[in-house]
Design a protein around this motif. Structure first.
Motif, short mmCIF file in Angstrom:
data_model
loop_
_atom_site.label_atom_id
_atom_site.label_comp_id
_atom_site.label_asym_id
_atom_site.label_seq_id
_atom_site.Cartn_x
_atom_site.Cartn_y
_atom_site.Cartn_z
N LEU A 49 0.85 -1.21 0.00
CA LEU A 49 0.00 0.00 0.00
C LEU A 49 0.88 1.25 0.00
CD1 LEU A 49 -2.83 -1.07 2.48
CD2 LEU A 49 -3.14 -0.42 0.06
N ALA A 55 2.65 1.59 -3.37
CA ALA A 55 1.70 2.00 -4.42
C ALA A 55 1.46 3.50 -4.34
CB ALA A 55 0.39 1.23 -4.26
N ARG A 56 1.26 4.01 -3.13
CA ARG A 56 1.04 5.46 -2.97
C ARG A 56 2.27 6.23 -3.42
NH1 ARG A 56 -2.36 3.73 1.66
NH2 ARG A 56 -0.52 3.53 2.96
N THR A 104 -4.97 4.30 -3.70
CA THR A 104 -5.20 2.98 -3.09
C THR A 104 -6.54 3.00 -2.36
OG1 THR A 104 -4.07 3.60 -1.06
CG2 THR A 104 -2.72 2.56 -2.75
#
Ligand SMILES: Cc1ncc(COP(=O)(O)O)c(C=O)c1O
Length: 304
Positions: free
Chosen positions: A223, A226-227, A233
């Motif tokens: 997470l 990804a950010r 997300t």
């Protein structure tokens, strides 16, 4: 070169790997009163040095399990942290290693017995999945994910893996690599040994913490990555049919690392090849665990 584990740490003592012992009638075995962590240590290719990935987060989760199990006089976090380091150093691995840290009831007794508590830490070689490039064929399981008020998935208890094991065996008998489990409400949960992500319209989505998942260290890492890579997300409940219409699906966990899912119930995910966002996150994960980036140095504990 493949190394072998010759030494294991049991209750703080380094002993020959094959000499570790627990009585067959111990409560840890007879009633599954045991919690554990699977942890990885990675070699940095430039320095040749090993570091343990997100050790503190694993130790914190293990403490939560110990508390929940109401274990008497358990080993402290400092003792277990040292046990991890000792298990690695005693074996002098020349490659990545997988660490199993387990706390269990060593004595005999009844189902409700809370001690004597023992622990073991092993550092062993572990192959990476052969599906890293090709991807996994997943099947939605007819077995339902264990639920929070029967057998909480949030607690990493060895007994939980009975449920994971029967779903995995069914999936393999049906020709799949892995099951995907749904909650009692029919929402997507996770696989038997990893968390699940999907990508829809560029948004990276994973089932929320109340979807009977293990609160995975890798899920948290993905997470964050990804950010940092500019993706939106979402942690939310997810429908089964979203799996079939998603552009990309992947699973993640310490053991499996980050693996594309290329089909579900024999329907291709996207174009049936690992997705671009999946591959980007897989590469970002690889560099953060191995320390080929300076980012997130606090996630890597060097082995002395
Ligand atoms: C059921 C289950 N879910 C998720 C995971 C991933 O957890 P972590 O990323 O903390 O290894 C695991 C890993 O062992 C697992 O067994």
């Amino acid at each position: 070169m493949a190394w072998t584990a010759h030494t294991i740490i049991q209750n703080g003592r380094a002993i020959p790997f094959e000499d570790a012992r627990i009585h067959p009638l111990s409560v840890g075995l007879a009633y599954g009163a045991a919690v554990f962590e699977g942890i990885r240590a990675y070699i940095n290719p430039a320095t040749g040095r090993l570091s343990v990935f997100r050790l503190e987060e694993h130790l914190i989760r293990l403490d939560q399990g110990i508390k929940f199990m109401r274990f008497d006089d358990p080993p402290s976090r400092d003792v277990l942290r040292q046990g991890v380091m000792d298990a690695i150093m005693a074996n002098a691995p020349d490659d990545d290693c997988y660490i199993r840290l387990q706390v269990h009831i060593e004595s005999r007794g009844s189902m409700a017995t809370t001690g004597t508590v023992g622990w073991v830490c092993a550092a062993i070689p572990r192959e990476r999945s052969t599906k890293r490039e090709s991807g996994l064929a997943a099947g939605v399981s007819s077995w339902v994910r264990i639920s929070d008020n029967t057998m909480p998935a949030r607690i990493k208890a060895t007994a939980n893996y009975h449920a994971g094991r029967i779903a995995t065996q069914q999936a393999k008998a049906d020709g799949y690599d892995t099951p995907i489990l749904l909650t009692r409400e029919g929402k997507v949960s996770e696989t038997a040994g990893a968390c699940l992500f999907m990508v829809r319209d560029g948004v990276v989505i994973t089932p929320a913490r109340d979807s009977d998942i293990l609160e995975s260290v890798t899920r948290d890492t993905v997470l964050e990555l990804a950010r940092e890579n500019g993706f939106t997300t979402q942690e939310r409940r997810a429908d089964r049919t979203e799996l079939y219409v998603a552009d990309e699906v992947f699973v993640c966990g310490t053991g499996q690392e980050l693996l594309p899912v290329t089909s579900i119930d024999r329907l291709a995910v996207g174009d049936g090849k690992p997705g671009v966002i999946t591959l980007r996150l897989q590469a970002a994960y690889e560099s953060v665990v191995r320390g080929t980036t300076d980012a997130h140095a606090a996630w890597r504990t060097p082995v002395a």
